[in-house]
Design a protein around this motif. Structure first.
Motif, short mmCIF file in Angstrom:
data_model
loop_
_atom_site.label_atom_id
_atom_site.label_comp_id
_atom_site.label_asym_id
_atom_site.label_seq_id
_atom_site.Cartn_x
_atom_site.Cartn_y
_atom_site.Cartn_z
N GLY A 12 0.62 -1.13 -0.20
CA GLY A 12 -0.17 0.20 -0.12
C GLY A 12 0.80 1.40 -0.05
N LEU A 86 -3.23 -5.58 1.54
CA LEU A 86 -3.54 -4.81 0.55
C LEU A 86 -3.99 -3.18 1.87
CD1 LEU A 86 -5.03 -4.27 -3.18
CD2 LEU A 86 -2.37 -3.92 -2.44
N CYS A 99 -4.62 0.74 -5.19
CA CYS A 99 -4.76 -0.06 -4.88
C CYS A 99 -4.75 -0.82 -5.52
CB CYS A 99 -5.88 -0.74 -3.40
SG CYS A 99 -5.93 0.10 -2.19
N TRP A 102 -0.77 -1.86 -6.72
CA TRP A 102 -0.45 -2.54 -6.11
C TRP A 102 -0.66 -4.17 -6.22
CZ3 TRP A 102 4.03 -0.96 -4.16
CH2 TRP A 102 4.12 0.28 -3.14
N LEU A 103 -2.21 -4.91 -6.26
CA LEU A 103 -2.28 -5.55 -6.57
C LEU A 103 -2.35 -6.55 -8.06
CD1 LEU A 103 -4.67 -8.03 -5.64
CD2 LEU A 103 -6.24 -6.44 -7.10
#
Length: 185
Positions: A12, A86, A99, A102-103
């Protein structure tokens, strides 16, 4: 009795409370402190018993810096994750929007495999400053195959739930693989 080890990526934006969540989880809520910005990766390890079994999962939580400056280093440290956590700040629309990035980065490290994950909205103690709606976050999480949680590391609210969920998911995947193996033998 089975003791499994799972690599958990904690991802995150900077200052969403990743380090606070990890350390409070490890210490069973013994202390909250304001943390300095994580440079690189901090490793937190905790064994989680799986309910209704004698099994446990040792979570190796890789608490990674949210700064882009460290992104090349993260690629190596994020290799072959088993589960993903996350985290976003409920008072920051930008941290929620990030997010997806990041995912994508985490899933790229586990191509062709299932990566169980959770989306965690942290800092619920700042309710008056909330900008990310719970329903909006839950809908996005479900669309991505993630479970959704809200926590307050500062108030020690629900901080264990995401990690316990991830340990149970990892254990369940292990059980499914064992059963598949037994049908082949």
């Amino acid at each position: 009795m089975v003791k499994l080890a799972a690599k958990c990526i904690l991802a995150g934006d900077p200052t969403v409370g990743k380090t606070a969540l990890a350390h409070i989880f490890r210490s069973d809520g013994a202390h909250f402190q304001n943390y300095t910005l994580t440079a690189g990766v901090d490793l937190v390890v905790k064994t989680v018993p799986i309910p209704d079994t004698s099994d446990s999962v040792e979570l190796f939580i890789f608490d990674s810096a949210g700064k882009e400056l460290f992104s090349e280093m993260l690629d190596k440290l994020w290799e072959s994750p088993n589960v993903l956590c996350l985290v976003y700040d409920v008072t920051s629309e930008q941290s929620f929007s990030s997010c997806g990035k990041w995912l994508e980065k985490a899933r790229a490290q586990a191509p062709g495999s299932t990566l169980p994950g959770v989306l965690v909205g942290n800092k619920t103690d700042l309710a008056g400053r909330r900008t990310v709606d719970s329903a909006q976050a839950r809908a996005w999480a479900l669309s991505q195959g993630l479970e959704c949680f809200e926590t307050s590391a500062k108030e020690l609210e629900n901080y264990e739930a995401p990690f316990h969920f991830l340990a149970k998911q990892f254990h369940q995947l292990y059980q499914e693989r064992v059963e598949t193996f037994h049908t082949l033998v």
